[in-house]
Design a protein around this motif. Structure first.
Motif, PDB file in Angstrom:
ATOM      1  N   GLN A  79       0.822  -1.214   0.000  1.00 48.68           N
ATOM      2  CA  GLN A  79       0.000   0.000   0.000  1.00 48.68           C
ATOM      3  C   GLN A  79       0.856   1.265   0.000  1.00 48.68           C
ATOM      4  N   ARG A  98      -7.837  -1.557  -2.016  1.00 52.35           N
ATOM      5  CA  ARG A  98      -8.288  -1.889  -0.667  1.00 52.35           C
ATOM      6  C   ARG A  98      -7.741  -3.286  -0.356  1.00 52.35           C
ATOM      7  N   GLY A 100      -7.871  -6.548   2.587  1.00 52.43           N
ATOM      8  CA  GLY A 100      -8.426  -7.178   3.781  1.00 52.43           C
ATOM      9  C   GLY A 100      -7.611  -8.409   4.135  1.00 52.43           C
ATOM     10  N   LEU A 124     -13.636  -8.028   4.459  1.00 52.28           N
ATOM     11  CA  LEU A 124     -12.779  -7.020   5.095  1.00 52.28           C
ATOM     12  C   LEU A 124     -12.188  -6.081   4.053  1.00 52.28           C
ATOM     13  N   GLU A 125     -11.816  -6.656   2.925  1.00 61.63           N
ATOM     14  CA  GLU A 125     -11.272  -5.833   1.833  1.00 61.63           C
ATOM     15  C   GLU A 125     -12.297  -4.786   1.391  1.00 61.63           C
ATOM     16  N   ALA A 128     -12.403  -1.896   3.835  1.00 60.84           N
ATOM     17  CA  ALA A 128     -11.179  -1.107   4.002  1.00 60.84           C
ATOM     18  C   ALA A 128     -11.289   0.239   3.296  1.00 60.84           C
ATOM     19  N   ILE A 133      -6.036  -0.672   4.783  1.00 60.75           N
ATOM     20  CA  ILE A 133      -6.083  -2.090   5.147  1.00 60.75           C
ATOM     21  C   ILE A 133      -7.052  -2.289   6.301  1.00 60.75           C
ATOM     22  N   CYS A 134      -7.841  -3.354   6.229  1.00 64.93           N
ATOM     23  CA  CYS A 134      -8.655  -3.799   7.356  1.00 64.93           C
ATOM     24  C   CYS A 134      -8.247  -5.221   7.715  1.00 64.93           C
ATOM     25  N   SER A 170      -8.750  -1.329  11.574  1.00 62.55           N
ATOM     26  CA  SER A 170      -7.917  -0.719  10.540  1.00 62.55           C
ATOM     27  C   SER A 170      -6.560  -0.446  11.171  1.00 62.55           C
TER      28      SER A 170
END
Length: 291
Positions: A79, A98, A100, A124-125, A128, A133-134, A170
């Motif tokens: 990222q 995004r 996850g 999760l993605e 995000a 990021i999650c 996050s």
């Protein structure tokens, strides 16, 4: 008849381009070219952190890691790189992802993986932030004390087709100086069996070095004074052996040496305390260096 499925626990990373359809609609050629570039960033970092790409279709990607920590480190690295590359571009031209990450049980079928573990990572993605990021609660529990990142609890989220809510966090892409990483700092046991922080060990090393310097200075002074006393003794014996006058000028030197010895080594019970303290310091110092 129940079929025995091949399963394993693994860390799943799912990534997806934000606004991919719009980007393709605006300029297919440019979007495809930049997609190839970002995919290469993923490939390099996934390999670097010991992961494996499970599948890469369209603008999405699924990969797995045996290490939860390395999966998160990989995601942060990717990222940061992609966000940096996109920074000079206009907002509408940016290709951001995004990501996850979930730690879960999956079904293995050939080189592919299936199951709730993958589904949670995909959800999760979607949660995000763009360029962020999650992670799930299971991932958070593994990395919270191992990475110098700030984590934010977003709540227990209901995830489609998952029976129970999933704890979602996050994390910051920049290092948080307020958090200590256990992967970069090692606790060092003292001779008493207590755990010492690196700062304590560094302070102990400073004290040991300072003490050694004081000892060295004492021995240098003792050698100098001894040389002077010997020189005066030889002159005394050569000129007037019946009268030991050399003791008078050497008295101050001897007094200074005695005071130095008391200050550095101590006397009586102080000397015993010093000896115990010194032994403990040396043991700790040796243990630190694996000797």
């Amino acid at each position: 008849m129940n079929v025995e499925l091949d399963r394993k626990l693994t860390t799943i990373l799912c990534a997806d381009v934000s606004g991919y359809s719009r980007l393709m609609s605006d300029d297919e050629g440019k979007t495809l070219q930049r997609l190839k570039i970002t995919r290469e960033i993923f490939r390099e970092n996934i390999a670097r952190y010991g992961g494996r790409i499970v599948n890469m279709t369209g603008d999405g990607l699924v990969s797995e890691f045996s290490s939860v920590v390395k999966a998160v480190q990989c995601a942060v690295e990717v990222q940061n790189k992609i966000n940096k590359d996109n920074a000079p571009l206009a907002t509408d031209d940016q290709m951001l992802y995004r990501i996850g990450i979930n730690l879960g049980d999956v079904i293995i079928e050939g080189d592919d993986i299936f199951g709730d573990g993958v589904n949670v990572a995909a959800r999760l993605e979607a949660m995000a932030p763009v360029g962020g990021i999650c992670i799930s609660g299971s991932v958070f529990e593994q990395v919270k004390n191992k990475l110098p990142r700030a984590f934010k609890f977003l709540g227990d989220k209901n995830v489609k087709n998952i029976a129970e809510p999933v704890a979602v966090y996050s994390l910051s892409l920049s290092e948080d100086p307020g958090r200590k990483s256990q992967t970069s700092h090692h606790h060092i046991p003292s001779s008493e069996g207590k755990v010492k922080e690196p700062e304590e060990v560094e302070e102990e090393d400073k004290r040991i070095r300072a003490y050694v310097k004081r000892q060295a200075a004492f021995y240098r002074r003792a050698l100098s004074f001894g040389t002077i006393i010997l020189f005066l003794f030889i002159i005394n014996m050569s000129t007037s052996p019946d009268y030991w006058w050399f003791l008078w000028p050497t008295g101050p030197f001897l007094f200074m040496l005695i005071m130095d010895a008391v200050r550095i080594f101590g006397v009586g019970h102080k000397a015993e305390d010093w000896e115990k303290r010194k032994i403990a310091e040396i043991k700790s110092h040796r243990k630190k260096h694996g000797r």
